[in-house]
Design a protein around this motif. Structure first.
Motif, short mmCIF file in Angstrom:
data_model
loop_
_atom_site.label_atom_id
_atom_site.label_comp_id
_atom_site.label_asym_id
_atom_site.label_seq_id
_atom_site.Cartn_x
_atom_site.Cartn_y
_atom_site.Cartn_z
N TYR A 62 0.84 -1.20 0.00
CA TYR A 62 0.00 0.00 0.00
C TYR A 62 0.87 1.25 0.00
N GLU A 63 1.87 1.28 0.85
CA GLU A 63 2.72 2.47 0.95
C GLU A 63 3.53 2.68 -0.31
N GLU A 64 3.96 1.60 -0.96
CA GLU A 64 4.67 1.74 -2.24
C GLU A 64 3.70 2.26 -3.30
N TRP A 65 2.53 1.71 -3.37
CA TRP A 65 1.52 2.12 -4.36
C TRP A 65 1.14 3.58 -4.19
N LYS A 66 1.07 4.04 -2.96
CA LYS A 66 0.64 5.40 -2.66
C LYS A 66 1.81 6.39 -2.71
N GLY A 67 3.05 5.90 -2.79
CA GLY A 67 4.20 6.79 -2.83
C GLY A 67 4.63 7.27 -1.47
N MET A 68 4.26 6.54 -0.41
CA MET A 68 4.59 6.96 0.95
C MET A 68 5.97 6.50 1.37
N ARG A 69 6.51 5.48 0.71
CA ARG A 69 7.83 4.97 1.10
C ARG A 69 8.95 5.70 0.36
N GLU A 70 8.91 5.61 -0.96
CA GLU A 70 9.93 6.28 -1.76
C GLU A 70 9.23 6.96 -2.93
N GLN A 71 9.64 8.19 -3.20
CA GLN A 71 9.12 8.86 -4.39
C GLN A 71 9.82 8.30 -5.62
N THR A 72 9.15 8.40 -6.74
CA THR A 72 9.80 8.01 -7.98
C THR A 72 10.98 8.94 -8.24
N PRO A 73 12.08 8.43 -8.76
CA PRO A 73 13.32 9.23 -8.85
C PRO A 73 13.17 10.51 -9.65
N ASP A 74 12.43 10.48 -10.75
CA ASP A 74 12.35 11.70 -11.55
C ASP A 74 11.54 12.78 -10.87
N ALA A 84 6.72 8.04 -14.81
CA ALA A 84 6.83 7.37 -13.52
C ALA A 84 5.73 7.83 -12.57
N LEU A 85 4.59 8.19 -13.14
CA LEU A 85 3.48 8.64 -12.31
C LEU A 85 2.91 7.44 -11.56
N LEU A 86 2.77 7.58 -10.25
CA LEU A 86 2.30 6.48 -9.42
C LEU A 86 0.87 6.10 -9.79
N HIS A 87 0.61 4.79 -9.85
CA HIS A 87 -0.75 4.33 -10.11
C HIS A 87 -1.71 4.83 -9.03
N GLY A 88 -1.20 4.99 -7.81
CA GLY A 88 -2.04 5.42 -6.70
C GLY A 88 -2.52 6.85 -6.82
N THR A 89 -1.99 7.61 -7.78
CA THR A 89 -2.43 9.00 -7.98
C THR A 89 -3.15 9.17 -9.31
N SER A 90 -3.71 8.11 -9.84
CA SER A 90 -4.29 8.16 -11.18
C SER A 90 -5.43 9.15 -11.31
N LEU A 91 -6.12 9.46 -10.21
CA LEU A 91 -7.18 10.47 -10.24
C LEU A 91 -6.78 11.75 -9.52
N GLU A 92 -5.90 11.64 -8.53
CA GLU A 92 -5.53 12.79 -7.72
C GLU A 92 -4.49 13.68 -8.38
N SER A 93 -3.81 13.17 -9.39
CA SER A 93 -2.74 13.92 -10.02
C SER A 93 -3.23 15.22 -10.63
N PRO A 94 -2.56 16.36 -10.33
CA PRO A 94 -2.92 17.62 -10.97
C PRO A 94 -2.70 17.59 -12.48
N VAL A 95 -1.78 16.73 -12.93
CA VAL A 95 -1.56 16.61 -14.37
C VAL A 95 -2.80 16.00 -15.03
N PHE A 96 -3.34 14.93 -14.44
CA PHE A 96 -4.53 14.32 -15.01
C PHE A 96 -5.72 15.27 -14.96
N ARG A 97 -5.89 15.95 -13.84
CA ARG A 97 -7.01 16.89 -13.72
C ARG A 97 -6.93 17.98 -14.78
N THR A 98 -5.74 18.52 -15.00
CA THR A 98 -5.58 19.62 -15.96
C THR A 98 -5.82 19.14 -17.38
N VAL A 99 -5.21 18.01 -17.74
CA VAL A 99 -5.38 17.49 -19.11
C VAL A 99 -6.85 17.12 -19.34
N LEU A 100 -7.48 16.49 -18.36
CA LEU A 100 -8.89 16.14 -18.50
C LEU A 100 -9.73 17.40 -18.66
#
Length: 431
Positions: A62-74, A84-100
């Motif tokens: 869960y913590e890996e999926w949510k990005g709570m343990r380690e952030q993606t390097p980039d 390297a966008l985390l699957h756990g942020t597929s709806l919460e991401s500001p990038v997705f919200r803006t593009v949508l």
């Protein structure tokens, strides 16, 4: 009982009653301020349990999926996400919200909206009637449903055996959750069952369908990486238990952060992989009189893996061709863009990417030279951008829907940052 004592007791009783009433009023106020869960959200969560519930037993994943343990390097190093966008942020991401939000200005139909969400919110393939409500919540910045969660991935019980419109996964809603282990541990929460899909590339390509030559194949059919699957690189191999229960079996497990293109350790230690993965550019050119013409060849090695980014719909590839004289003066320059604009996204079949692994893309060019000039070289620069550049009318229409200047500034930052091209490779040909 003395009068003083009676008054004291009375004061205490009044104070107690007052505090109780005040506490009750605050509780009612807090309850009224809390977001109310709509019936349709509860309907989805009755089938697709939230990942927070899975966390009770699977806290590490869960913590890996949510990005709570380690952030993606980039994201940690460069402040932006490239593949390297985390699957756990597929709806919460500001990038997705803006593009949508920009895409919604093109007036997509309900079916097109559901098609967009089918990979970002796999549960919409079971509940397509709620797609428009989910879109509205995402645009408001308050999604109440979960996007790509534990349940959606582990309810995939099959994928299409023949190429077809994406996504090709088939969800099996119920109490059974699928995984890679032949002998899942018994528990009182859900039934566990093994599925060979979790050891196959066709599982991942049910959404990341542009990454390989054939999405129905279980393995990546590269010559150097024979037998390799997506999970070997993107779910870093580890050892441990998939649950937090004391005495759980220790096995070979995969990390659940799904790291993307920025995996420098893997690339640096395996030069064969580096040679196979990265694109290359060659130039075939001829000049005659006042004309320079030829072909730019963009190649990928035998690894059947398009590059960059895991998104098969939005990414843009830019090829800039420049003709210069011996002093470095630009005599002709052109940038060719490959990728869909916002108003063409999910309208009709999704086109093949600019270049797939094991293939060569040929891009012709021809330029007339200024009178009296002598061309000396041709340069080809290959770049990519993660999202299309919106038409000004679409950009302004979306910004006008946002509540305040802070939200507008954040959206402008996302659009400006992610539409910027990033260099992949280049070639110079001397004439």
């Amino acid at each position: 009982m003395s009068l003083t004592r009676r008054l004291t007791i009375g004061c205490f009783l009044l104070l107690a009653i007052g505090l109780t009433a005040l506490s009750h009023e605050r509780a009612i106020a807090q309850k009224s301020d809390a977001p109310v869960t709509p019936d349709w959200v509860a309907e989805i969560e009755n089938v697709f349990i939230r990942s927070e519930d899975c966390k009770q037993c699977h806290d590490r994943h869960y913590e890996e999926w949510k990005g709570m343990r380690e952030q993606t390097p980039d994201l940690k190093t460069f402040g932006r996400v490239d593949a390297a966008l985390l699957h756990g942020t597929s709806l919460e991401s500001p990038v997705f919200r803006t593009v949508l939000g920009v895409w919604m200005q093109t007036k997509p139909t309900p079916d097109e909206q559901q098609r967009c969400l089918s990979c970002h919110v796999p549960s919409t393939t079971v509940f397509p009637q709620h797609a428009e409500k989910i879109v509205a919540q995402v645009l408001a910045g308050k999604p109440q449903v979960e996007g790509i969660g534990c349940a959606t991935c582990h309810m995939i019980g099959a994928v299409s055996a023949t190429p077809g419109p994406p996504p090709t996964f088939k969800l099996m809603p119920g109490k059974t959750l699928y995984g890679p282990f032949a002998n899942p541990e018994e528990n009182l929460v859900h039934i566990g069952a093994q599925s060979d899909l979790f050891r196959g590339a066709n599982y991942c390509t049910s959404c990341h369908f542009d990454k390989v030559k054939d999405v129905t194949k279980r393995e990546l059919p590269g010559e150097i990486l024979q037998g390799t699957i997506c999970q070997d690189c993107h779910m870093e191999p580890s050892t441990g238990s998939s649950t937090s229960k004391r005495g759980s079996m220790t096995r070979a497990i995969g990390r659940h952060w799904f790291r993307g293109v920025v995996i420098p350790g893997t690339l640096l230690k395996n030069r064969n992989l580096q040679a196979e993965w990265m694109p290359r550019v060659d130039i075939e050119v001829a000049k005659s009189n006042n004309t320079v013409e030829g072909t730019t060849l963009v190649k990928m090695g035998s690894l059947p893996h398009s590059f960059p980014d895991g998104d098969p719909v939005l990414k843009q590839v830019l090829l800039t061709i420049t003709v210069k004289d011996a002093a470095g003066k630009v005599l002709a320059e052109e940038t060719k863009r490959f990728g869909l604009p916002y108003d063409k996204i999910l309208r009709g079949p999704i086109p093949d990417p600019f270049i797939k692994g094991g293939n060569t893309r040929k891009v012709p060019f021809a330029y007339s030279m200024p009178a009296g000039s002598t061309p000396a070289s041709v340069e080809a620069v290959l770049s990519y951008a993660l999202i299309p550049t919106p038409e000004p009318v679409l950009r302004e229409a979306y910004l006008a829907t946002l509540k305040n200047d802070k939200e507008r500034d954040e959206a402008k930052h996302v659009l400006d940052e992610y539409q910027q091209p990033r260099l992949l490779t280049y070639r110079v040909k001397t004439l």
